[in-house]
Write an enzyme that holds these catalytic residues in place. Structure first.
Site, mmCIF file in Angstrom:
data_model
loop_
_atom_site.group_PDB
_atom_site.id
_atom_site.type_symbol
_atom_site.label_atom_id
_atom_site.label_comp_id
_atom_site.label_asym_id
_atom_site.label_seq_id
_atom_site.Cartn_x
_atom_site.Cartn_y
_atom_site.Cartn_z
ATOM 1 N N ASP A 285 3.727 -1.779 12.054
ATOM 2 C CA ASP A 285 3.690 -3.088 12.710
ATOM 3 C C ASP A 285 4.934 -3.942 12.467
ATOM 4 O O ASP A 285 4.923 -5.145 12.724
ATOM 5 C CB ASP A 285 2.429 -3.856 12.274
ATOM 6 C CG ASP A 285 2.326 -4.004 10.760
ATOM 7 O OD1 ASP A 285 3.224 -3.517 10.043
ATOM 8 O OD2 ASP A 285 1.341 -4.603 10.290
ATOM 9 N N ARG B 262 -4.553 -2.206 10.160
ATOM 10 C CA ARG B 262 -4.631 -3.654 9.983
ATOM 11 C C ARG B 262 -4.707 -4.348 11.343
ATOM 12 O O ARG B 262 -5.592 -4.012 12.117
ATOM 13 C CB ARG B 262 -3.474 -4.177 9.141
ATOM 14 C CG ARG B 262 -3.938 -5.309 8.214
ATOM 15 C CD ARG B 262 -2.826 -5.867 7.386
ATOM 16 N NE ARG B 262 -2.359 -5.004 6.342
ATOM 17 C CZ ARG B 262 -2.766 -5.065 5.075
ATOM 18 N NH1 ARG B 262 -3.659 -5.926 4.705
ATOM 19 N NH2 ARG B 262 -2.264 -4.246 4.179
ATOM 20 N N ASP C 172 0.806 1.246 9.226
ATOM 21 C CA ASP C 172 0.409 0.406 10.362
ATOM 22 C C ASP C 172 1.485 0.371 11.464
ATOM 23 O O ASP C 172 1.192 0.030 12.603
ATOM 24 C CB ASP C 172 0.123 -1.027 9.897
ATOM 25 C CG ASP C 172 -0.885 -1.073 8.767
ATOM 26 O OD1 ASP C 172 -1.687 -0.122 8.662
ATOM 27 O OD2 ASP C 172 -0.867 -2.030 7.976
ATOM 28 N N ARG D 141 -1.355 -6.163 -4.556
ATOM 29 C CA ARG D 141 -1.995 -7.348 -5.135
ATOM 30 C C ARG D 141 -0.962 -8.053 -6.006
ATOM 31 O O ARG D 141 -0.014 -7.446 -6.474
ATOM 32 C CB ARG D 141 -3.160 -6.955 -6.042
ATOM 33 C CG ARG D 141 -4.263 -6.236 -5.350
ATOM 34 C CD ARG D 141 -5.234 -7.228 -4.730
ATOM 35 N NE ARG D 141 -6.152 -6.556 -3.834
ATOM 36 C CZ ARG D 141 -5.927 -6.362 -2.532
ATOM 37 N NH1 ARG D 141 -4.841 -6.797 -1.964
ATOM 38 N NH2 ARG D 141 -6.804 -5.740 -1.779
ATOM 39 N N THR E 249 5.126 1.565 6.233
ATOM 40 C CA THR E 249 3.743 1.156 6.448
ATOM 41 C C THR E 249 3.089 2.081 7.442
ATOM 42 O O THR E 249 3.691 2.385 8.490
ATOM 43 C CB THR E 249 3.579 -0.296 6.949
ATOM 44 O OG1 THR E 249 2.247 -0.467 7.430
ATOM 45 C CG2 THR E 249 4.528 -0.668 8.081
ATOM 46 N N GLY F 42 0.830 -1.210 0.000
ATOM 47 C CA GLY F 42 0.000 0.000 0.000
ATOM 48 C C GLY F 42 0.857 1.249 0.000
ATOM 49 O O GLY F 42 1.930 1.274 0.598
ATOM 50 N N ASP G 6 5.665 -5.609 5.810
ATOM 51 C CA ASP G 6 6.087 -6.981 6.131
ATOM 52 C C ASP G 6 5.830 -7.960 4.984
ATOM 53 O O ASP G 6 6.713 -8.738 4.607
ATOM 54 C CB ASP G 6 5.424 -7.471 7.421
ATOM 55 C CG ASP G 6 3.904 -7.387 7.376
ATOM 56 O OD1 ASP G 6 3.360 -6.718 6.468
ATOM 57 O OD2 ASP G 6 3.256 -8.001 8.239
HETATM 58 O O1 F6P Z 1 -1.328 -1.834 5.399
HETATM 59 C C1 F6P Z 1 -1.782 -0.551 5.115
HETATM 60 C C2 F6P Z 1 -3.296 -0.503 5.017
HETATM 61 O O2 F6P Z 1 -3.674 0.839 4.747
HETATM 62 C C3 F6P Z 1 -4.031 -1.052 6.240
HETATM 63 O O3 F6P Z 1 -4.033 -0.150 7.329
HETATM 64 C C4 F6P Z 1 -5.387 -1.335 5.656
HETATM 65 O O4 F6P Z 1 -6.049 -2.352 6.373
HETATM 66 C C5 F6P Z 1 -5.039 -1.818 4.258
HETATM 67 O O5 F6P Z 1 -3.743 -1.328 3.954
HETATM 68 C C6 F6P Z 1 -5.992 -1.361 3.189
HETATM 69 O O6 F6P Z 1 -5.561 -1.926 1.989
HETATM 70 P P1 F6P Z 1 -6.087 -1.494 0.546
HETATM 71 O O7 F6P Z 1 -5.205 -0.405 0.046
HETATM 72 O O8 F6P Z 1 -5.938 -2.728 -0.263
HETATM 73 O O9 F6P Z 1 -7.483 -1.017 0.681
#
Ligand code: F6P
Length: 356
Positions: free
Chosen positions: A140, A182, A138, A75, A136, A10, A113
């Site tokens: 994490d 997440r 997150d 993806r 990230t 992301g 990660d």
């Molecule tokens: O890992 C980053 C994040 O923004 C998370 O906080 C969230 O759950 C997820 O990615 C959302 O992913 P996407 O961009 O696929 O909607």
């Protein structure tokens, strides 16, 4: 040396600052050639490989920009790549070959990660010389106190709490803010403290809705007829499940717990409640100073590692300085919020409820 650079997973604020730092250090410091690969490993699947030469001129003016000029994806795992008939196929050989086709001596991968683990697997399979940079929102990743993008996401979420505060007070409402993160509650914890929330709900501390409501009632009894609740997207009640939905591509995603909690509060307390889902707003926009500083330190150090031929390593931030560790450690160490973390204690010390 000819080094490749890609951003994967992301997007978040600060990726362009990393791209700029890597390019400046590699070209000006060592006279290396830098090739920016498009859309993470997708670029390595294309023939010719989708990549562009990066120079100090081509990265001019991007430091403060959100997103990534190289594009990214979360993806398309190369080892289980989506195909037209829906059966995942292993395309890792093609991606591995892309690195060699581009004539790279090393690759710097910027990712969370999942991305770093995939890149490491590819590196081991294809004999790539890989260095990782953690990013990230997150936050994490266990090997680093901060990842690129986290501080900006926290600032954005804090600003949202500030704005909701005003409307909560004006309307005597309970305002619920659902934030990302997440499986970790770092964004909710930091933004909740910084924004002066009354309740913070994080996945690491399952909540009891009765206790959440008791906090709201106690505020009412003390004359404060509004409350702010910050909720991490993956929280669950002591007797409940996380809230997920399946998207059009069959992917299970977090989302919706804010509404569940807002409605439960309204039913139990009679308060008017509203929910705001902050979503991808947390990933966009200009990086705050701390993310730019981190990006600069990570970018320069990652190129230094390449120059010293110290591969299979990842940079990190510990005790106010940049460090490097084996990449395998970064991929293995998930960092949740420790329920006994001093910051959790800080929040409790301010009277913030975790619903426990
Ligand atoms: O890992 C980053 C994040 O923004 C998370 O906080 C969230 O759950 C997820 O990615 C959302 O992913 P996407 O961009 O696929 O909607």
């Amino acid at each position: 040396m000819r080094i490749g650079l890609l951003t994967s997973g992301g997007d978040c604020a600060g990726l362009n600052a990393v791209i700029r730092a890597v390019t400046l250090r590699a070209v000006l410091g060592y006279g290396f050639e830098v090739w920016g690969i498009r859309e993470a490993t997708h670029g390595l699947l294309k023939r010719p490989v989708a990549a562009e030469r990066l120079t100090p001129d081509s990265v001019k003016g991007i430091l403060h920009l959100g997103g990534t000029i190289l594009g990214t994806t979360n993806r398309g795992n190369p080892f289980a790549y989506p195909s037209l008939d829906g059966v995942p196929v292993d395309r890792s050989d093609e991606i591995v070959a892309g690195y060699h086709e581009l004539g790279l001596d090393a690759l710097i991968g910027v990712g969370g990660d999942g991305s770093l683990a995939i890149l490491r697997r590819l590196a081991q399979k294809g004999g790539w010389n890989l260095v990782g940079i953690p990013k990230t929102i997150d936050n994490d990743l266990g090997h680093t106190e901060r990842s690129v993008g986290f501080s900006t996401a926290v600032d954005i979420a804090t600003e949202a709490v500030d704005r909701l505060h005003v409307t909560a007070a004006s309307h005597n409402r309970v305002m619920v803010l659902e934030v990302m993160g997440r499986d970790a509650g770092h964004i909710a914890l930091h933004a909740g403290i910084a924004g002066g929330a009354d309740v913070i709900l994080i996945p690491e501390i399952p909540y009891d809705i009765e206790k959440v409501c008791a906090k709201i009632e106690a505020r009412r009894a003390s004359g404060r007829n509004f409350s702010l609740v910050v909720v991490a997207e993956s929280v669950r009640a002591v007797d409940g499940e996380v809230q997920t939905y399946t998207d059009a591509h069959g992917q299970s995603r977090y989302g919706g717990i804010g509404r569940v909690i807002a409605e439960a509060i309204a039913r139990r307390t009679g308060a008017e409640s509203r929910v705001t889902v902050l979503g991808h707003v947390q990933r966009g926009g200009s990086p705050v100073a701390l993310d730019r500083v981190l990006a600069a330190a990570f970018g320069v150090h990652a190129v230094d590692l390449v120059a010293q031929r110290r591969f299979d390593r990842v940079v990190g931030w510990q005790n106010r300085r940049v460090v490097d560790l084996p990449l395998a450690e970064a991929c293995a160490a998930f960092k949740a919020v420790d329920p006994h973390d001093p910051l959790v204690w800080t929040a409790r010390g301010l009277g913030i409820s975790f619903g426990d």
